[in-house]
Design a protein around this motif. Structure first.
Motif, PDB file in Angstrom:
ATOM      1  N   ASN A 184      17.013  -5.918  40.489  1.00  0.00           N
ATOM      2  CA  ASN A 184      15.594  -5.291  39.733  1.00  0.00           C
ATOM      3  C   ASN A 184      14.639  -4.807  40.905  1.00  0.00           C
ATOM      4  OD1 ASN A 184      12.745  -5.470  38.933  1.00  0.00           O
ATOM      5  ND2 ASN A 184      13.601  -6.694  37.501  1.00  0.00           N
ATOM      6  N   SER A 227      17.207  -8.242  45.660  1.00  0.00           N
ATOM      7  CA  SER A 227      16.512  -7.708  44.535  1.00  0.00           C
ATOM      8  C   SER A 227      14.961  -8.235  44.563  1.00  0.00           C
ATOM      9  CB  SER A 227      17.062  -8.556  43.508  1.00  0.00           C
ATOM     10  OG  SER A 227      16.438  -8.230  42.066  1.00  0.00           O
ATOM     11  N   SER A 265      22.227  -7.903  44.554  1.00  0.00           N
ATOM     12  CA  SER A 265      21.730  -8.969  43.978  1.00  0.00           C
ATOM     13  C   SER A 265      21.954 -10.231  45.014  1.00  0.00           C
ATOM     14  CB  SER A 265      22.854  -9.196  42.942  1.00  0.00           C
ATOM     15  OG  SER A 265      24.447  -9.112  43.292  1.00  0.00           O
ATOM     16  N   ARG A 324      22.686  -5.274  36.093  1.00  0.00           N
ATOM     17  CA  ARG A 324      23.377  -6.512  35.577  1.00  0.00           C
ATOM     18  C   ARG A 324      24.870  -6.516  35.627  1.00  0.00           C
ATOM     19  NH1 ARG A 324      19.219  -6.605  31.741  1.00  0.00           N
ATOM     20  NH2 ARG A 324      17.203  -7.399  32.597  1.00  0.00           N
ATOM     21  N   PHE A 376      28.888  -9.026  35.028  1.00  0.00           N
ATOM     22  CA  PHE A 376      29.232 -10.342  34.694  1.00  0.00           C
ATOM     23  C   PHE A 376      30.680 -10.145  34.356  1.00  0.00           C
ATOM     24  CE2 PHE A 376      29.346  -9.218  30.115  1.00  0.00           C
ATOM     25  CZ  PHE A 376      28.434  -8.360  30.036  1.00  0.00           C
ATOM     26  N   GLU A 431      26.133  -3.056  33.989  1.00  0.00           N
ATOM     27  CA  GLU A 431      25.182  -2.383  33.091  1.00  0.00           C
ATOM     28  C   GLU A 431      24.197  -1.831  34.024  1.00  0.00           C
ATOM     29  OE1 GLU A 431      25.667  -5.237  29.187  1.00  0.00           O
ATOM     30  OE2 GLU A 431      24.318  -5.673  30.331  1.00  0.00           O
ATOM     31  N   GLY A 438      28.629 -14.736  36.254  1.00  0.00           N
ATOM     32  CA  GLY A 438      27.611 -13.422  36.501  1.00  0.00           C
ATOM     33  C   GLY A 438      27.143 -13.430  37.777  1.00  0.00           C
ATOM     34  N   GLY A 455      23.889 -11.996  38.160  1.00  0.00           N
ATOM     35  CA  GLY A 455      22.717 -12.032  37.901  1.00  0.00           C
ATOM     36  C   GLY A 455      22.062 -10.625  37.922  1.00  0.00           C
ATOM     37  N   GLU A 456      21.015 -10.408  38.552  1.00  0.00           N
ATOM     38  CA  GLU A 456      20.411  -8.778  38.624  1.00  0.00           C
ATOM     39  C   GLU A 456      20.087  -8.481  39.819  1.00  0.00           C
ATOM     40  OE1 GLU A 456      17.453  -8.834  35.468  1.00  0.00           O
ATOM     41  OE2 GLU A 456      15.894  -9.145  36.866  1.00  0.00           O
ATOM     42  N   ASP A 499      24.481 -16.774  33.447  1.00  0.00           N
ATOM     43  CA  ASP A 499      25.587 -16.257  34.632  1.00  0.00           C
ATOM     44  C   ASP A 499      26.149 -17.206  35.561  1.00  0.00           C
ATOM     45  OD1 ASP A 499      25.483 -13.514  33.597  1.00  0.00           O
ATOM     46  OD2 ASP A 499      24.001 -12.871  35.289  1.00  0.00           O
ATOM     47  N   ILE A 534      17.280  -1.717  36.733  1.00  0.00           N
ATOM     48  CA  ILE A 534      18.023  -3.016  36.703  1.00  0.00           C
ATOM     49  C   ILE A 534      19.454  -2.959  36.621  1.00  0.00           C
ATOM     50  CG2 ILE A 534      18.019  -5.127  35.348  1.00  0.00           C
ATOM     51  CD1 ILE A 534      14.870  -4.399  34.526  1.00  0.00           C
TER      52      ILE A 534
END
Lengths: 429, 429
Positions: A417, A178, A269, A401, A403, A309, A412, A414-415, A21, A399
């Motif tokens: 979480n 996160s 994030s 995500r 991008f 996502e 991207g 990242g995430e 990402d 989670i």
């Protein structure tokens, strides 16, 4: 000034994964705690975190007008106050430093030792001190879904919705980054058919897949920001999970809006991806269905093609993809949101955060909340392990995500979480 | 530790007006710009502003655990973080220093010269950096009045109101102190009978007479504050004018609550009166009409007897008394508000501000907004000059005053004095 950092042909001398990402074309900004317990501002390329405070002390930003301690801070607010020209100079310089043709830092092992960290050596922090946080409600699909569940299908959208980028104020103090777990909140709810409200843990914990933008100092009290200047005041974006307790929300929200149903936590994030990095992914938003007021009429492409996502991972289980949506579905864009927010003269400052509202697309697999995915629990979602989910259960991890991707690069976020823990139990004294 | 600063028999060696809001028993905290253009934290006795930064440098707070620069700051946030014990030690010490029997400072002309200012030598600033601002809706009379205007008389109060101290998030960035004029906001409205919304200056600018409390760092994410501990985290109170644009509010507020109708400005009184100073004015609030959830059940007297007055002064005209109300009318008290706000684990920090909502009493002369006083414009208010007001007009000044009084002392809040200016016109480029 050109955004040389966006050159898609540029490669870095750092060893980074192919599908990261964070290629050298991203160069996001964040704040982290280092292995030496020092908080610093940094960026990320591949799986390396880069200490910008150290880089600056070593003279690598020479020629750029920056105060000595601009990166030795625990938030990005002051750097964001420096304005777009400075952000761009710094990002372009970082791209040059890590370009495979540039040997200055590459060949200086001593400098590399103090500047580069692997991800397991750092701990990400909140990137900004959020002065004010606003949440919009800019997905027509989401507003329509919620409206048809809670009112009727024919009048799902309220009359103001196509005229106003509807928004409301949220709580800054409970925005976390996160990997901070969240306790299930307690509160009042009015169960179906009950005559009196009851008190206890929320039974309807939900996520909302959103994106948020972070502003710089934009205007003084009384001064509106014109829609076509709005982007000058936007530093960058993060993903945003607007945690919601649907049962608390239903009982409390009339007439002044959601309060405890939202303010127990929001998760972001940790790396702020700059608007410059997102530039190649500009796209048109949906056509307006009503004539816009002139302060909301804009020129050019003001939306962005960002794939989003959402996954759910039960305790010790596998990740389950719940939703695949896209930022470009949003009816109202950031420029309209910021123009609307300030049309009455409301001042916007460095570090303010403005979230999009839940991003839902046209089909059920693009819905951005469990409320919509399980249609208020009427159609529970089945996970790979056979279990069902109407809402989020204790020990589940959500989670997110995000991008952007074209034929030459991927940028991207990242995430995010986040694990949901059982209700907080105070320690016995 | 006793609150010796509250001794009603104490007199000061300063020459102060007999009926001042700021006797030596008040000792509020504020932030001001001095004649030398320095920002400092201070207090006020009579018509003297007292530089606490200078007093501290001169050693007058010896023995109290304070950092050297605690008063040399542009907000009270850090001092408020020091906690109740420290606030009390400082306030008690100030009372001793200015006690008529104490000659230390009284007889030191050099020290007096750097410590004392007359009011025309200073300019009051915002006393805190407001992290998060919450507005409650805690007056049953106000909620009932608004409900009967906008819904029907029989169902004026929504079903949740007697169970929940209803509140919502507001905008911190547009909270300003007294004497900052406010431009009439522009925005979208849906005029009576129209088919499409229109854009222009709000025609229904209103005040709301509220009180707000300021908190210290109270809890971590996830941890509720018990109702009977809530007062430990409240530093003090200010008056609060929650400016409102009723026509914008009506069109925008469903379903997520007021936004641009409120966030163009809120005005506060600049001196924070401590909860210690208000101690003699504790009183019972109204009896609950419904059984309270246990997290909202409290012991003791948690309301305060604070007289509140609203005046309107047309350009070059006289002051007209519009309303005389009292804080004690509120159905929900601060302890309940703070317990409710945190029952879901929402974190509360130093400098957060929580306003009461419009304070209306039982009779029309005690209503806290023009909306109620003019009953949505149906009964315009006549001023001494013969003119009528349904809402606030350009160049009108709204003045709010508040004070507690018993047979031996008066503890006041000073005033909020705010002029409404015409809509902002951007300078031609």
């Amino acid at each position: 000034m050109s955004i040389t950092a966006n050159d898609p042909k540029r490669k870095t001398w750092l060893d980074i994964p192919k599908d990261t990402d964070f290629p050298i074309q991203n160069i996001p900004f964040g704040v982290f705690l280092t292995r030496d317990d020092i908080i610093t501002i940094g960026t990320r390329i591949g799986d390396f975190a880069i200490d910008l405070g150290a880089l600056h002390q070593l003279g690598y930003f020479e020629g750029i007008p920056l105060t000595d301690d601009i990166f030795l801070q625990d938030t990005l607010n002051d750097f964001i106050s420096d304005g777009k020209k400075t952000w761009r100079l710094v990002r372009n310089r970082i791209a040059e430093l890590f370009d495979e043709k540039n040997e200055a830092l590459k060949n200086n092992q001593e400098h590399r030792n103090v500047v580069l960290f692997t991800l397991d050596e750092i701990e990400m922090q909140m990137p900004v001190q959020v002065g004010d946080y606003t949440d919009f409600y800019s997905s027509k699909e989401h507003a329509t879904n919620v409206g048809s569940m809670f009112r009727d299908k024919e009048n799902a959208l309220l009359p103001n919705w196509l005229h106003i980028p509807v928004g409301y104020h949220g709580r800054s103090s409970s925005i976390v980054t996160s990997h901070i777990p969240i306790h299930r909140p307690k509160g009042q709810t009015m169960p179906e058919g009950a005559k009196e409200p009851v008190f206890g843990p929320s039974k309807q914990i939900d996520f909302e897949m959103e994106m948020a933008f972070i502003t710089t100092d934009a205007n003084l009290l009384g001064e509106p920001i014109p829609v076509d200047e709005a982007e000058d005041y936007i530093f960058g974006m993060v993903m945003f999970n607007d945690w919601s307790a649907r049962d608390i929300q239903k009982w409390e929200y009339a007439p002044l809006g959601p309060f405890l149903a939202k303010n127990f936590a929001s998760s972001i994030s940790p790396w702020i991806v700059t608007m410059d990095a997102l530039e190649p992914f500009r796209t048109e938003g949906p056509e307006p269905e009503k004539e816009l007021m002139s302060y909301l009429k804009y020129t050019g492409k003001k939306s962005f093609d960002i794939n989003l996502e959402v996954f759910l991972k039960p305790e010790d289980g596998e990740e389950n993809l719940l939703s695949q949506t896209n930022y470009k579905y949003l009816y109202w864009n950031m420029s309209q949101q910021l123009a609307h927010h300030t049309i009455n003269g409301c001042p916007v400052n460095s570090g303010d955060m403005m979230a999009s509202g839940t991003i839902s697309g046209p089909t059920p697999d693009t819905y951005g909340s469990m409320l919509e995915l399980s249609w208020r629990g009427e159609k529970p979602v089945q996970l790979k392990d056979g279990s069902l989910r109407s809402f989020i259960e204790d020990h589940d991890t959500v989670i997110m995500r995000g991008f952007c991707e074209n034929e030459s690069i991927r940028i991207g976020f990242g995430e995010i979480n986040t694990k949901i823990l059982p209700v907080f139990e105070p320690k016995k004294k």
